[in-house]
Every structure is written in C-alpha cells, then in structure tokens.
Design an enzyme around this catalytic site. Structure first.
Site, mmCIF file in Angstrom:
data_model
loop_
_atom_site.group_PDB
_atom_site.id
_atom_site.type_symbol
_atom_site.label_atom_id
_atom_site.label_comp_id
_atom_site.label_asym_id
_atom_site.label_seq_id
_atom_site.Cartn_x
_atom_site.Cartn_y
_atom_site.Cartn_z
ATOM 1 N N LYS A 195 0.829 -1.201 0.000
ATOM 2 C CA LYS A 195 0.000 0.000 0.000
ATOM 3 C C LYS A 195 0.860 1.245 0.000
ATOM 4 O O LYS A 195 2.022 1.229 0.411
ATOM 5 C CB LYS A 195 -0.957 0.011 1.195
ATOM 6 C CG LYS A 195 -0.321 0.284 2.541
ATOM 7 C CD LYS A 195 -1.368 0.292 3.643
ATOM 8 C CE LYS A 195 -0.728 0.585 5.003
ATOM 9 N NZ LYS A 195 -1.694 0.548 6.101
ATOM 10 N N GLY A 229 -10.460 2.227 6.214
ATOM 11 C CA GLY A 229 -10.171 2.398 4.790
ATOM 12 C C GLY A 229 -9.262 1.338 4.209
ATOM 13 O O GLY A 229 -9.575 0.728 3.180
#
Length: 326
Positions: A195, A229
């Site tokens: 990420k 998220g």
C-alpha cells in the site's frame, strides 16, 4: 512492597468495563474512585478509599480520546503516589501515541517519547500494555514494561470458526512479520499487500498483493484501524482476485462511526478484535466480534503481584485465559 492481600485495581473513566472483567478473574472488588470533567474541560480525579502501602493497578487505555485519557492517567498516578501507594502499575491495553515513535521528518515531536517520560515523571512504577504499534517503544521507558500479545486470544477464536483454505493477508510489508506469526499459529499460508500513503491522513491505496489468494478464504490482519479504509480497500482488491470469503482481525478496534458504516457495506464477513479500547460505535454492528483480553491482563497482574515471572505469557497463555464465546 505490600503483601498479596493488598492488591487494588482501579479504573479510569474509560477503563471501568475492562477493569470489572479483570476483577472478576481475580475475584476482587474494583477500587472506589471518582472522575469529574468540568464544563471547561478540566479533569478531576479522586481515590475514594485508602491505598497507603498498597500495590495499585490503574486500568485505562489511550483510545478514542487519547489526549483526555492520557492526561487522566497522569492525574491518577499522581493521586495514588500522594496517597502513599506502595507502587502504581499502569494497565494500558492500548497506547495510542505508539504511532509517534520516530522523527522521520524535520521539526516534529517524537510523541511516544514525550508520553513515556510523562508517565514515569508522574510516578508510575510499571506499565503493562499490548501489541504496541512499534515494540521498540518499550525502550523509551526506564521502568519495567510488560508487552502482551493478543495473537493467541484472537487465533484461538479464529480456529473455532473452522475456515477452510484460509490465507492470512497483511495490508503492507510493515505488518508482514506479525502476519507470518499469525499464519504460523494457524498453520496457513500468508500473502502481503503493498500500500501507498501519500500524506498524514488515514487513506492509503492498495497497489499490489504478493502471494496466492485466488479461490481461498482470506483473513486480513493488522494491529488497529481508525477509518477502516485500508481494510476495506484490501478486501475489495481481494474480492477482485477471486477470494471467496473475507475476514479481518485487529488487536485494537478504533473504528469511528463512518468506519463502522463502511464496514457494514463492505465484503468483510466478520471483523474480530479485542476489548482493549472502549468503543461505543461498534456496539450494534453484527459484523464485529469482540474477544476479551481482560483475563490475559488479569493473569499478568496476578503474576506481578505474586512476584512471579510474566514472560511465559509472551509465548503461551493458560487455557483459562482464553474464553471463546459464540
């Protein structure tokens, strides 16, 4: 130091439920105390029974309101010390400012270091915490720190679900080491997400997933989540890659109201976490399963109080500490 009969467990304003569970395990009574928050925001704490020459254990996480909860911890330590307690051990299941463990850009505070110094200056003799975001923070303290792990508690519950073809998925390389420990405990393979986070907000973008996940059931693991998220983005990406059922596991659940709403609409079947943080937002969410780590902390208190070794709890916890409920 006091004798075994003089153990006293007290709770801060957000630690009462957790402290009651600890007392139930120890077969003891919660200490009498009072907290008042005045209209302008000042906090007042008072110990309402004698603690002279007693070993005191204060239960309070730094969770959804870390600044208020941290300040309250300092006031409690000071109150106990001024009341001549023999020792004060801070039972802090979640240490919010553990995220601020380094100076990785100019002109910023190492917030975890400031917090640890304040706790010690207030008079704490020992700290017990769990799953620090950065374990090296233990070195910020000069006093003893017992760093517990939620892994066996969470993994035993996950085992009870009997999930077939399971793969453990770490959201990033930073949590990969812990993900491998979880995968090893469960006897399943591991995959790692990649990420990218551009700023200091709570949004990160999943770029890639390293490992075979197609056709499997996935368990996303992380130490905490605030907005949800990263968990939900990773879950969506896993679904695109052919994962059947998706579960998630967190050591600490700090989901806010929006985060809980997003979880309800996400492909995550169940989110498993602990009661390390008092979080009213999660109470009515059927997708969230809370397993208690209060018995683990209670057992730690018991061993500290009896002057026994705590370190065996880092490797393997007694069966009586693991309380699996449907």
């Amino acid at each position: 130091m006091g004798t075994e009969s003089e153990i006293k467990v007290f709770a801060g304003s957000t630690g009462k439920d957790f402290a009651i569970k600890i007392c139930n395990y120890l077969d003891s009574q919660l200490g009498k105390s009072k907290v008042i928050t005045f209209s302008e925001g000042n906090t007042y704490v008072k110990v309402e029974e004698t603690v002279r020459d007693k070993d005191v254990y204060l239960v309070q996480s730094m969770g959804l309101h870390p600044n208020d909860e941290f300040t309250e911890i300092l006031f409690w330590i000071d109150a106990f010390k001024r009341a001549s307690a023999s020792s004060v051990t801070v039972i802090m299941p979640y240490f919010s400012y553990a995220k601020g463990d380094k100076k990785d850009e100019p002109r910023v505070s190492i917030r975890a270091r400031v917090c640890t110094e304040c706790i010690e200056l207030a008079g704490a003799d020992r700290v017990v915490t769990m799953d620090l975001h950065s374990p090296q923070i233990q070195g910020f303290f000069k006093k003893p720190v017992d760093h517990l792990f939620a892994l066996p508690i969470l993994c035993e519950y996950i085992k009870s679900l009997n999930i077939e073809d399971l793969v453990v998925v770490s959201p990033d390389s930073g949590f990969a080491k812990e993900a491998r420990k979880i995968a090893r405990y469960l006897g399943v393979p591991v995959a790692i997400g990649d990420k990218e986070r551009e700023g200091h907000d709570e949004n990160a973008k999943i770029i890639e997933i390293v490992g075979n996940v197609e056709g499997k059931n996935a368990l996303i693991v992380d130490d905490f989540s605030i907005s949800g998220g990263t968990l939900i983005d990773l879950a969506n990406e896993l679904r695109k890659r052919g994962v059947k059922k998706i579960y998630a596991s967190l050591s600490h659940i700090l989901l806010n109201e929006k985060g809980v709403a997003k979880l309800k609409d996400s492909p995550i079947e169940k989110l498993i976490s602990t009661d390390s943080v008092y979080n009213p937002y999660i109470m009515d969410c059927k997708k969230i399963k809370i397993v208690s780590v209060a018995p683990l902390f209670a057992e730690t208190i018991n061993r500290i109080h009896k002057r026994e070794s705590v370190s065996p709890l880092f490797e393997k916890v007694p069966k009586k500490v693991i309380q699996i409920e449907d």
